[in-house]
Motif scaffolding. Structure first.
Motif, PDB file in Angstrom:
ATOM      1  N   LEU A 248       0.824  -1.208   0.000  1.00 23.44           N
ATOM      2  CA  LEU A 248       0.000   0.000   0.000  1.00 23.44           C
ATOM      3  C   LEU A 248       0.858   1.257   0.000  1.00 23.44           C
ATOM      4  O   LEU A 248       0.544   2.246  -0.692  1.00 23.44           O
ATOM      5  N   ARG A 249       1.947   1.238   0.742  1.00 25.63           N
ATOM      6  CA  ARG A 249       2.832   2.403   0.737  1.00 25.63           C
ATOM      7  C   ARG A 249       3.511   2.555  -0.615  1.00 25.63           C
ATOM      8  O   ARG A 249       3.662   3.669  -1.125  1.00 25.63           O
ATOM      9  N   ASP A 250       3.912   1.446  -1.230  1.00 26.22           N
ATOM     10  CA  ASP A 250       4.517   1.510  -2.561  1.00 26.22           C
ATOM     11  C   ASP A 250       3.524   2.047  -3.592  1.00 26.22           C
ATOM     12  O   ASP A 250       3.922   2.671  -4.585  1.00 26.22           O
ATOM     13  N   ALA A 251       2.226   1.788  -3.344  1.00 27.72           N
ATOM     14  CA  ALA A 251       1.187   2.271  -4.259  1.00 27.72           C
ATOM     15  C   ALA A 251       0.873   3.745  -4.042  1.00 27.72           C
ATOM     16  O   ALA A 251       0.067   4.324  -4.774  1.00 27.72           O
TER      17      ALA A 251
ATOM     18  N   ALA B  29       6.189   6.971  11.302  1.00 24.03           N
ATOM     19  CA  ALA B  29       7.233   7.655  10.542  1.00 24.03           C
ATOM     20  C   ALA B  29       7.274   7.185   9.098  1.00 24.03           C
ATOM     21  O   ALA B  29       7.753   7.900   8.211  1.00 24.03           O
ATOM     22  N   ALA B  30       6.741   5.993   8.848  1.00 27.54           N
ATOM     23  CA  ALA B  30       6.687   5.445   7.493  1.00 27.54           C
ATOM     24  C   ALA B  30       5.333   5.662   6.835  1.00 27.54           C
ATOM     25  O   ALA B  30       5.077   5.135   5.745  1.00 27.54           O
TER      26      ALA B  30
ATOM     27  N   GLN C  13       5.310  -0.733  18.395  1.00 29.24           N
ATOM     28  CA  GLN C  13       6.182   0.089  17.538  1.00 29.24           C
ATOM     29  C   GLN C  13       5.375   1.026  16.641  1.00 29.24           C
ATOM     30  O   GLN C  13       5.797   1.379  15.532  1.00 29.24           O
ATOM     31  N   ALA C  14       4.185   1.463  17.131  1.00 23.93           N
ATOM     32  CA  ALA C  14       3.342   2.346  16.325  1.00 23.93           C
ATOM     33  C   ALA C  14       4.045   3.656  15.977  1.00 23.93           C
ATOM     34  O   ALA C  14       3.851   4.207  14.890  1.00 23.93           O
ATOM     35  N   ALA C  15       4.870   4.150  16.897  1.00 23.51           N
ATOM     36  CA  ALA C  15       5.562   5.413  16.633  1.00 23.51           C
ATOM     37  C   ALA C  15       6.507   5.290  15.449  1.00 23.51           C
ATOM     38  O   ALA C  15       6.617   6.204  14.615  1.00 23.51           O
TER      39      ALA C  15
END
Length: 375
Positions: free
Chosen positions: A70-73, A99-100, A93-95
């Protein structure tokens, strides 16, 4: 801003003993392709990301691959937790994930703290179990989920400052649940009134597995896979929402169904030989047998024609007599051996007890009579 509203992925769920991970991977890959094709800005996942509070490593792999896709899209992701999720595990590790561009909103105390993305505020209300959160807010009456969600929404309304989207995992008034939604208690105690969701531009709901429009701005997307035969006729997909144009600007996006679900009815012989069932050979099948007596080894026989037959139910088209009220009338003039013989004839489709069985029945009845006489 273009938002794709989805929910209830239930990564790791089984379907009648079969893993759904391969099918879910296929569907989530299609969802990712849609995100790229439609130039979607944000994917909103309204809870029940996993099916278990302790998901397997393979389930985490599916989620990681999907979020990366999804991020690549080009989309950012906002998700919250449902009643099947462990909020702490999902939010681990939500923080760093934020950041991503992946925002995991599972902390109850931050329900009124927005995540701002390109001028739109996103609020996440995780599944709120009143008994687990009321100690945080001693001044509030939090007996039901309706109390809890209404309390959270009051905080969100006080914080509203512009275009806004709320993600919530709950059972809202006005929608019908199927047999796979859990934690819906009797008496309506966990039904959240529609008035609770006043305020935001759009409310992305999760928990119900079929799509539903409660108002132009309050909707369920349903699950991306069919997880029950009760859902067989319900489409799978998600809502495409254009917040800038108002919540009314919505479009339904269909997702593929890797294997259709079918409910077929007939005698065993009909299901095994009738040409009208040819189209269901490769479906998930729930078979309803109408034979007068339950056929022996029916599932194995059905799976020779329908390899994906998952459930079997026996509902005779004809039954002897007209109900339990007449049973006493039918047997009152019969002896115990005759009653047992009649039962065996019924379950065997006409064959009564063998001579050896008759002797065994007589022995048992005789022993029982002796015991009662000695008592």
């Amino acid at each position: 801003m273009r938002i794709l509203h989805t929910s209830d992925w239930h990564i790791g769920r089984t379907f009648h003993g079969h893993s759904t991970l391969p099918a879910l991977r296929e569907v989530l890959e299609a969802l990712t392709a849609t995100v790229a094709e439609k130039r979607i800005d944000v994917v909103a996942i309204a809870g029940d990301v996993f099916d278990s509070a302790t998901p397997s490593g393979e389930s985490f792999d599916v989620l990681t691959a999907t979020l990366g896709g999804l991020r690549d899209a080009g989309a950012r992701v906002v998700m919250t937790s449902g009643n099947h999720d462990s909020a702490s595990r999902l939010g681990f590790q939500a923080a760093f994930a934020a950041a991503a561009g992946i925002h995991v909103l599972t902390r109850v105390e931050q329900h009124d703290v927005p995540v701002e993305i390109d001028g739109v505020d996103f609020y996440g209300i995780p599944y709120l179990e009143p008994s687990l959160i009321r100690h945080r807010y001693p001044g509030e009456t939090l007996r039901t989920q309706a109390d809890a969600v209404s309390f959270a929404m009051r905080g969100i309304r006080d914080a509203l400052r512009g275009p806004s989207v709320v993600l919530s995992h709950c059972f809202a008034a006005g929608v019908e649940a199927s047999d796979v939604e859990r934690e819906i208690r009797a008496g309506g105690l966990d039904v959240v009134p529609m008035s609770a969701f006043d305020g935001p531009d759009y409310v992305a709901l999760g928990h119900i597995h079929g799509r539903s429009t409660l108002s132009p701005r309050v909707r369920y997307s349903g699950a991306p896979l069919h997880y029950s035969f009760a859902e067989a006729a319900k489409p799978r997909g998600g809502w495409l929402v254009d917040v800038d144009a108002g919540a009314e600007a919505t479009e339904w996006i269909d997702l593929p169904v890797p294997r259709a679900l079918s409910v077929i009815t007939g005698t065993l012989d009909e299901l095994l030989t009738d040409d009208r069932f040819d189209a269901q050979r490769d479906d998930w099948v729930s078979a309803i047998l109408t034979d007068t007596s339950r056929p022996i080894d029916a599932m194995r026989k059905l799976q020779t024609r329908f390899p994906w037959c998952a459930t079997l139910d026996h509902r005779p088209a004809e039954t002897s007599g007209d109900g339990a009220s007449n049973y006493a009338e039918r047997v009152k003039a019969k002896s115990d051996p005759e009653i047992i013989a009649g039962f065996l004839e019924h379950v065997r489709g006409g064959d009564g007890p063998t001579p050896e069985e008759e002797r065994l029945i007589a022995d048992v009845i005789g022993e029982r009579a002796g015991d009662e006489a000695a008592a």
